[in-house]
Write a protein that holds these residues in place. Structure first.
Motif, short mmCIF file in Angstrom:
data_model
loop_
_atom_site.label_atom_id
_atom_site.label_comp_id
_atom_site.label_asym_id
_atom_site.label_seq_id
_atom_site.Cartn_x
_atom_site.Cartn_y
_atom_site.Cartn_z
N VAL A 56 -14.47 -2.91 84.21
CA VAL A 56 -13.05 -3.16 84.36
C VAL A 56 -12.29 -1.92 84.86
O VAL A 56 -11.30 -2.04 85.56
CB VAL A 56 -12.43 -3.71 83.06
N ASN A 57 -12.78 -0.72 84.53
CA ASN A 57 -12.10 0.50 84.96
C ASN A 57 -12.45 0.91 86.38
O ASN A 57 -11.73 1.70 87.00
CB ASN A 57 -12.42 1.66 84.00
N THR A 58 -13.56 0.38 86.91
CA THR A 58 -13.99 0.78 88.25
C THR A 58 -13.79 -0.32 89.29
O THR A 58 -13.88 -0.05 90.48
CB THR A 58 -15.47 1.19 88.25
N LEU A 59 -13.53 -1.54 88.84
CA LEU A 59 -13.37 -2.65 89.77
C LEU A 59 -11.90 -2.98 89.99
O LEU A 59 -11.07 -2.83 89.09
CB LEU A 59 -14.07 -3.91 89.25
N LYS A 60 -11.61 -3.41 91.18
CA LYS A 60 -10.26 -3.88 91.50
C LYS A 60 -10.41 -5.27 92.12
O LYS A 60 -10.89 -5.40 93.24
CB LYS A 60 -9.57 -2.94 92.48
N TRP A 61 -10.01 -6.28 91.35
CA TRP A 61 -10.12 -7.65 91.85
C TRP A 61 -8.93 -7.94 92.77
O TRP A 61 -7.79 -7.68 92.41
CB TRP A 61 -10.11 -8.65 90.69
N HIS A 62 -9.19 -8.47 93.95
CA HIS A 62 -8.13 -8.85 94.88
C HIS A 62 -7.83 -10.34 94.80
O HIS A 62 -6.70 -10.74 95.06
CB HIS A 62 -8.51 -8.48 96.31
#
Length: 118
Positions: A56-62
């Protein structure tokens, strides 16, 4: 999106059986449950796995549009000619097929009744 609408199921009847097909991409047979309730209610249910939030801290959901982390349940009242004790279910490439054989329903024969005179 409604779990019912996100799990469309086709039901067709052949001379030999009632056949149900559901597209369940990403689900395994362990994720799906097929049962007959109350004698003639076919229930198809399951759960789609949740999104993996471990990063969750390294991913960015678009964009997240696919249904995950939601259960679904569909019920169908089977007709009297369904042999529920011979139901068969299989999964192939994310497509669930449930086959319910049919029994011949005996139609009462016509009978002419003579009217007696009194």
């Amino acid at each position: 999106m409604c779990p019912v609408l996100s799990t469309p199921i086709d039901w067709k009847e052949t001379p030999e059986a009632h056949i149900f097909r559901a597209d369940l991409p990403g689900l395994s047979k362990e994720d799906v449950k097929v049962e007959v309730r109350h004698g003639r209610i076919l229930q198809i249910s399951g759960e789609r796995k949740s999104v993996d939030d471990s990063d969750v801290n390294t991913l960015k959901w678009h964009c997240v549009e696919r249904n995950r982390g939601r259960s679904f349940c569909r019920e169908f009242r089977l007709p009297e000619n369904a042999k529920v004790d011979q139901l068969n279910a299989s999964m192939d490439n994310g497509v669930l097929t449930v086959t319910v054989p049919k029994q011949e329903v005996k139609v009462p024969m016509s009978k002419v009744i003579e009217i007696e005179e009194k």
